[in-house]
Design a protein around this motif. Structure first.
Motif, PDB file in Angstrom:
ATOM      1  N   HIS A  61       0.157 -13.345   1.105  1.00 33.27           N
ATOM      2  CA  HIS A  61      -0.324 -12.331   1.231  1.00 33.27           C
ATOM      3  C   HIS A  61      -1.360 -11.821   0.662  1.00 33.27           C
ATOM      4  O   HIS A  61      -1.795 -11.913  -0.885  1.00 33.27           O
ATOM      5  CB  HIS A  61       1.006 -10.446   1.062  1.00 33.27           C
ATOM      6  N   ASP A  62      -2.431 -10.932   1.050  1.00 24.62           N
ATOM      7  CA  ASP A  62      -3.295 -10.063   0.180  1.00 24.62           C
ATOM      8  C   ASP A  62      -2.908  -8.991  -0.200  1.00 24.62           C
ATOM      9  O   ASP A  62      -2.627  -7.764  -0.125  1.00 24.62           O
ATOM     10  CB  ASP A  62      -4.392 -10.168   1.156  1.00 24.62           C
ATOM     11  N   LEU A  63      -2.769  -9.256  -1.353  1.00 26.41           N
ATOM     12  CA  LEU A  63      -1.746  -8.385  -2.622  1.00 26.41           C
ATOM     13  C   LEU A  63      -2.651  -6.797  -2.232  1.00 26.41           C
ATOM     14  O   LEU A  63      -1.603  -5.533  -1.690  1.00 26.41           O
ATOM     15  CB  LEU A  63      -1.576  -8.103  -3.641  1.00 26.41           C
ATOM     16  N   ALA A  64      -3.708  -6.728  -2.436  1.00 28.54           N
ATOM     17  CA  ALA A  64      -4.614  -5.448  -2.824  1.00 28.54           C
ATOM     18  C   ALA A  64      -4.798  -4.449  -1.107  1.00 28.54           C
ATOM     19  O   ALA A  64      -4.979  -3.724  -1.304  1.00 28.54           O
ATOM     20  CB  ALA A  64      -6.349  -6.061  -2.650  1.00 28.54           C
ATOM     21  N   ARG A  65      -4.897  -5.547  -0.115  1.00 28.31           N
ATOM     22  CA  ARG A  65      -4.304  -4.925   1.080  1.00 28.31           C
ATOM     23  C   ARG A  65      -3.460  -4.462   1.938  1.00 28.31           C
ATOM     24  O   ARG A  65      -3.506  -3.208   2.148  1.00 28.31           O
ATOM     25  CB  ARG A  65      -4.821  -6.350   2.694  1.00 28.31           C
ATOM     26  N   VAL A  66      -2.057  -4.912   1.313  1.00 31.90           N
ATOM     27  CA  VAL A  66      -0.628  -4.917   1.581  1.00 31.90           C
ATOM     28  C   VAL A  66      -0.145  -3.590   1.302  1.00 31.90           C
ATOM     29  O   VAL A  66       0.070  -2.503   1.513  1.00 31.90           O
ATOM     30  CB  VAL A  66      -0.453  -6.102   1.598  1.00 31.90           C
ATOM     31  N   VAL A  67      -1.134  -3.669  -0.422  1.00 32.05           N
ATOM     32  CA  VAL A  67      -0.015  -2.503  -1.357  1.00 32.05           C
ATOM     33  C   VAL A  67      -1.304  -1.045  -0.504  1.00 32.05           C
ATOM     34  O   VAL A  67      -0.655  -0.617  -0.994  1.00 32.05           O
ATOM     35  CB  VAL A  67      -0.245  -2.926  -2.910  1.00 32.05           C
ATOM     36  N   ASN A  68      -2.359  -1.309  -0.553  1.00 31.16           N
ATOM     37  CA  ASN A  68      -2.749  -0.125   0.346  1.00 31.16           C
ATOM     38  C   ASN A  68      -2.469  -0.233   1.645  1.00 31.16           C
ATOM     39  O   ASN A  68      -3.312   1.205   2.076  1.00 31.16           O
ATOM     40  CB  ASN A  68      -4.600  -0.276   0.173  1.00 31.16           C
ATOM     41  N   GLY A  69      -1.706  -0.514   2.128  1.00 33.46           N
ATOM     42  CA  GLY A  69      -1.544  -0.007   3.476  1.00 33.46           C
ATOM     43  C   GLY A  69      -2.621  -0.667   4.340  1.00 33.46           C
ATOM     44  O   GLY A  69      -2.903   0.096   5.877  1.00 33.46           O
ATOM     45  N   ASP A  70      -3.067  -1.466   3.894  1.00 32.66           N
ATOM     46  CA  ASP A  70      -4.538  -1.426   4.909  1.00 32.66           C
ATOM     47  C   ASP A  70      -4.086  -3.330   6.071  1.00 32.66           C
ATOM     48  O   ASP A  70      -5.088  -3.743   7.079  1.00 32.66           O
ATOM     49  CB  ASP A  70      -5.867  -2.397   4.622  1.00 32.66           C
TER      50      ASP A  70
END
Length: 165
Positions: free
Chosen positions: A143-152
């Motif tokens: 998973h693209d962690l930056a996108r996932v944790v920012n709700g994107d």
């Protein structure tokens, strides 16, 4: 069961099927493999969720560290995301240094009731990975962690293993 309890139970079921691993109650556990690079960020708790700390949104609160990492849940054959604070991540670093993360699955168990601010997590080696499991993990999409944790991340970002061609 009243409508509120039914709705809560359904929400918890759907959250469990999502991308994030949720260990909600005392003694909840999951076994899997840490994969890829971690994503660290400073955040503040709004009372409902974590938001990225930008210096203006803390309202007197001290920012805290949250670290997300991809976690392959062997029993589900699914790549998920697990996230924790600084103490949790320190424990991940200890098992990484002692066992390495690419050859072992690890059991993570919650120690503390829902809402308990003193909740801790144990991280223990579970089993050494065989070649078939390593191959399955290698084919899994991170998973693209930056996108996932920012709700994107879109709803279509499925937590199931995607076979690479």
């Amino acid at each position: 069961m009243n409508a509120w309890k039914t709705a809560k139970a359904m929400a918890e079921k759907h959250a469990a099927d999502g991308i994030f691993i949720r260990l909600v109650n005392d003694k909840d556990k999951v076994t899997g493999v840490f994969c890829g690079e971690p994503h660290a960020r400073e955040v503040v708790w709004t009372g409902e969720r974590y938001e990225p700390f930008d210096g203006t949104n803390a309202a007197g609160k001290k920012p805290v560290l949250r670290v997300a990492i991809n976690f392959f849940v062997v029993a589900d054959g699914a790549m998920k995301v697990i996230e924790g604070g600084s103490q949790w991540f320190g424990d991940v670093m200890k098992v990484r240094d002692k066992y390495g993360l690419e050859k072992w699955s690890f059991e993570i168990e919650r120690k503390g009731a829902a809402g308990d601010t003193k909740t801790r997590y144990t991280i223990l080696p579970d089993t050494q990975l065989d070649e078939a499991t390593r191959a399955k993990i290698k084919r899994a999409e991170l998973h693209d962690l930056a996108r996932v944790v920012n709700g994107d991340a879109a709803e279509e970002d499925d937590a199931r293993v995607e076979e690479k061609t």
